[in-house]
Design a protein around this motif. Structure first.
Motif, short mmCIF file in Angstrom:
data_model
loop_
_atom_site.label_atom_id
_atom_site.label_comp_id
_atom_site.label_asym_id
_atom_site.label_seq_id
_atom_site.Cartn_x
_atom_site.Cartn_y
_atom_site.Cartn_z
N GLU A 150 16.30 48.21 62.69
CA GLU A 150 15.08 48.67 63.33
C GLU A 150 14.82 50.12 62.93
O GLU A 150 15.73 50.95 62.92
CB GLU A 150 15.20 48.57 64.85
CG GLU A 150 15.37 47.14 65.35
CD GLU A 150 15.54 47.05 66.86
OE1 GLU A 150 15.69 48.12 67.49
OE2 GLU A 150 15.51 45.93 67.39
N LYS A 151 13.57 50.44 62.60
CA LYS A 151 13.24 51.80 62.19
C LYS A 151 11.75 52.05 62.39
O LYS A 151 10.96 51.11 62.58
CB LYS A 151 13.63 52.04 60.74
CG LYS A 151 13.03 51.04 59.75
CD LYS A 151 13.27 51.44 58.30
CE LYS A 151 14.73 51.53 57.96
NZ LYS A 151 14.97 51.82 56.53
N LEU A 152 11.35 53.32 62.30
CA LEU A 152 9.96 53.72 62.45
C LEU A 152 9.33 54.14 61.13
O LEU A 152 8.11 54.23 61.01
CB LEU A 152 9.84 54.87 63.45
CG LEU A 152 10.27 54.56 64.89
CD1 LEU A 152 10.16 55.82 65.75
CD2 LEU A 152 9.43 53.43 65.47
N GLU A 153 10.14 54.45 60.12
CA GLU A 153 9.63 54.89 58.82
C GLU A 153 10.71 54.65 57.76
O GLU A 153 11.75 54.06 58.03
CB GLU A 153 9.25 56.37 58.87
CG GLU A 153 10.37 57.29 59.28
CD GLU A 153 9.92 58.73 59.35
OE1 GLU A 153 8.75 59.03 59.03
OE2 GLU A 153 10.75 59.58 59.74
N ASP A 154 10.42 55.10 56.54
CA ASP A 154 11.34 54.90 55.42
C ASP A 154 11.66 53.42 55.20
O ASP A 154 12.82 53.02 55.03
CB ASP A 154 12.65 55.69 55.63
CG ASP A 154 12.42 57.18 55.73
OD1 ASP A 154 11.51 57.68 55.03
OD2 ASP A 154 13.13 57.84 56.50
N PHE A 155 10.62 52.63 55.18
CA PHE A 155 10.80 51.19 54.99
C PHE A 155 11.12 50.87 53.53
O PHE A 155 10.70 51.58 52.61
CB PHE A 155 9.53 50.45 55.43
CG PHE A 155 9.23 50.60 56.88
CD1 PHE A 155 9.94 49.89 57.84
CD2 PHE A 155 8.22 51.46 57.31
CE1 PHE A 155 9.67 50.03 59.19
CE2 PHE A 155 7.94 51.60 58.65
CZ PHE A 155 8.67 50.89 59.60
#
Length: 348
Positions: free
Chosen positions: A234-239
């Motif tokens: 799970e993350k908000l950026e740096d996909f």
């Protein structure tokens, strides 16, 4: 120039063809002189019946055994031990042939933004000049994908009985508004680069990175990106998908220039096999060679039905399909399927 076969003598050789004969372009402009960089693998057999002519795609080069290593090489489907394989760097490209960074003989300076407009028919005309120079009276197979398929189609019309087989992969007889739209978005990205308009080889480089990222979205299929670029945490950026597109843009900008990209993308847009020939169907009916049109079931750029149209309207045409999650670029990747389709085509 003769390339006659000697036992086990099938090394790669790089050549340059210089033409002082003017090339009159469809636009009415004239290239007073030009040169083509080309690569050969293997040698002609005594009756000169083993020539395989490969036409590269938008950012390809003449080293076909490198970017199509699954299909060309020792022990591969097109083996230099038995075939004479030739691939030319197309006019406008930045791998040795005349392009926007080349010197304009009229000014003594690089063409830059004054480089003439090119069409696939113009590129085919330059290949024809080289064929004549090589005294190559027949071509066993002419094969190309995407832009290379457009050029191959144009040339197949003109070659007549000099061509035995034409293999057109993931391409079209007339560029669709969909493809033109993708290409225009890429050119808009290049235009937005502050360096675009300067007379330097680096002009538009950052814009080219963005253009390539846009292009990659058309070369792939959503399912392929989901399969290969989904983040496991799970993350908000740096996909992963974002990093992948940035990497692809930077990778191309290191090896290609924006002026060549601009030129050849407009070349792709201009494809219309039926122009001044009575329409696409009439033009396809002029092809004397056997035609194998290969589509990709997940191609979002050149749709499978565009390849089907080529096959259905050629006098001796047939359609086959690559099944892949990879999208448009499957014609460069799925070499096992492609080899099987070619084997079936030749046997028929």
């Amino acid at each position: 120039m003769e390339f006659l076969l000697s036992p086990r003598e099938f090394t790669m050789i790089e050549h340059t063809f210089h033409s002082e004969e003017p090339l009159v372009l469809e636009s009415g402009q004239v290239l007073k002189s030009y040169h083509l960089a080309y690569t050969t693998y293997g040698l002609l057999n005594p009756d000169k019946s083993n020539a395989i002519w490969v036409v590269h795609a938008l950012t390809g080069n003449s080293h076909a055994a490198e970017w199509w290593e699954g299909l060309i090489g020792d022990g591969k489907f097109f083996d230099p031990a038995s075939h004479f394989i030739i691939c030319v760097n197309l006019l406008g490209s930045s791998y040795g042939s005349t392009n926007p960074l080349s010197v304009n003989p009229d000014t003594g300076q690089s063409y830059f933004y004054d480089f003439p407009q090119l069409t696939p028919r113009d590129l085919a005309a330059s290949l024809e000049a080289l064929r004549i120079h090589l005294h190559l009276s027949q071509i066993h197979t002419l094969i190309g994908g995407s832009l290379g398929g457009q050029v191959a189609l144009e040339w197949a019309v003109e070659l007549g009985k000099k061509l035995k087989n034409a293999v057109i992969l993931a391409s079209t007889a007339k560029t669709s508004p969909w493809v033109i739209g993708f290409n225009e978005a890429q050119r808009m990205a290049i235009e937005s680069d502050p360096s675009w308009g300067s007379h330097t080889p680096e002009a538009g480089k950052k814009g080219l990175e963005t253009a390539r990222a846009i292009a990659m979205l058309s070369y792939r299929h959503p399912g392929d990106l989901k399969k290969k670029q989904t983040d496991t945490e799970e993350k908000l950026e740096d996909f992963r998908a974002a990093s992948y597109l940035r990497y692809q843009g930077q990778k191309l900008a290191k090896r290609f220039n924006a002026l060549s990209y601009w030129t050849l993308s407009k070349t792709m847009d201009s494809q219309d096999l039926g122009r001044n020939r009575g329409g696409a169907v009439a033009a396809l009916q002029c092809i004397e060679a056997r035609v194998l049109a290969i589509g990709v079931n997940t191609d979002l750029l050149f749709l499978p039905e565009e390849s089907q149209f080529i096959a259905e309207n050629s006098k001796r045409g047939q359609y086959k399909e690559i099944t892949s999650t990879a999208g448009h670029d499957a014609f460069l990747i799925e070499f096992e399927q492609l080899s099987a389709l070619l084997t079936s085509f030749y046997q028929e």
